[in-house]
Design a protein around this motif. Structure first.
Motif, PDB file in Angstrom:
ATOM      1  N   VAL A  25      -4.889  12.524   4.845  1.00 55.82           N
ATOM      2  CA  VAL A  25      -4.635  11.293   4.045  1.00 55.82           C
ATOM      3  C   VAL A  25      -5.845  10.956   2.926  1.00 55.82           C
ATOM      4  CG1 VAL A  25      -4.770   8.785   4.377  1.00 55.82           C
ATOM      5  CG2 VAL A  25      -3.516  10.332   6.142  1.00 55.82           C
ATOM      6  N   ALA A  26      -6.931  11.300   3.038  1.00 57.80           N
ATOM      7  CA  ALA A  26      -7.789  11.178   2.174  1.00 57.80           C
ATOM      8  C   ALA A  26      -7.680  12.220   0.842  1.00 57.80           C
ATOM      9  CB  ALA A  26      -9.414  11.434   2.557  1.00 57.80           C
ATOM     10  N   ALA A  27      -7.334  13.340   1.352  1.00 54.10           N
ATOM     11  CA  ALA A  27      -7.004  14.280   0.124  1.00 54.10           C
ATOM     12  C   ALA A  27      -5.531  13.958  -0.713  1.00 54.10           C
ATOM     13  CB  ALA A  27      -6.773  15.484   0.506  1.00 54.10           C
ATOM     14  N   LEU A  28      -4.694  13.305   0.009  1.00 47.08           N
ATOM     15  CA  LEU A  28      -3.672  12.949  -0.667  1.00 47.08           C
ATOM     16  C   LEU A  28      -3.630  11.706  -1.416  1.00 47.08           C
ATOM     17  CD1 LEU A  28      -0.643  13.299  -0.964  1.00 47.08           C
ATOM     18  CD2 LEU A  28      -0.245  11.503   1.023  1.00 47.08           C
TER      19      LEU A  28
ATOM     20  N   ILE B   1      -4.715   8.999  -6.973  1.00 47.84           N
ATOM     21  CA  ILE B   1      -5.762   8.383  -7.909  1.00 47.84           C
ATOM     22  C   ILE B   1      -5.942   9.245  -9.109  1.00 47.84           C
ATOM     23  CG2 ILE B   1      -8.333   7.515  -8.094  1.00 47.84           C
ATOM     24  CD1 ILE B   1      -8.061   6.842  -5.035  1.00 47.84           C
ATOM     25  N   VAL B   2      -5.991  10.487  -9.036  1.00 46.17           N
ATOM     26  CA  VAL B   2      -6.515  11.179 -10.208  1.00 46.17           C
ATOM     27  C   VAL B   2      -5.082  11.132 -10.938  1.00 46.17           C
ATOM     28  CG1 VAL B   2      -6.865  13.730 -10.974  1.00 46.17           C
ATOM     29  CG2 VAL B   2      -8.216  12.772  -9.046  1.00 46.17           C
ATOM     30  N   THR B   3      -3.978  11.423 -10.319  1.00 46.45           N
ATOM     31  CA  THR B   3      -2.746  11.642 -10.994  1.00 46.45           C
ATOM     32  C   THR B   3      -2.505  10.209 -11.993  1.00 46.45           C
ATOM     33  OG1 THR B   3      -1.783  13.190  -9.499  1.00 46.45           O
ATOM     34  CG2 THR B   3      -0.181  11.844 -10.829  1.00 46.45           C
ATOM     35  N   LEU B   4      -2.747   9.221 -11.219  1.00 49.02           N
ATOM     36  CA  LEU B   4      -2.578   8.022 -11.748  1.00 49.02           C
ATOM     37  C   LEU B   4      -3.385   7.692 -13.013  1.00 49.02           C
ATOM     38  CD1 LEU B   4      -1.660   5.588  -8.960  1.00 49.02           C
ATOM     39  CD2 LEU B   4      -0.293   6.217 -10.494  1.00 49.02           C
TER      40      LEU B   4
END
Length: 58
Positions: A32-35, A40-43
């Motif tokens: 869940v943390a990796a997802l 966040i990086v994508t946004l």
């Protein structure tokens, strides 16, 4: 100097210290943390591209 048998390195018998439920919970929380980090990086990348496309207000 001699070594006692069974005390060399990782050759001693290991004991189970955690349950499978705990291992699964840790694995799930890491997933869940990796997802969420990927989201966040994508946004951040998308919002940066959108901001750069708008230009500066004059």
């Amino acid at each position: 100097m001699t070594r006692a048998s069974g005390t060399a390195g990782f050759q001693s018998q290991t004991d189970t210290v955690s349950s499978s439920r705990l291992t699964n919970a840790v694995a799930a929380s890491l997933a869940v943390a990796a997802l969420s980090l990927c989201l966040i990086v994508t946004l951040t990348v998308l919002s940066t591209k959108a901001t750069m496309a708008m230009g500066l207000p004059v």
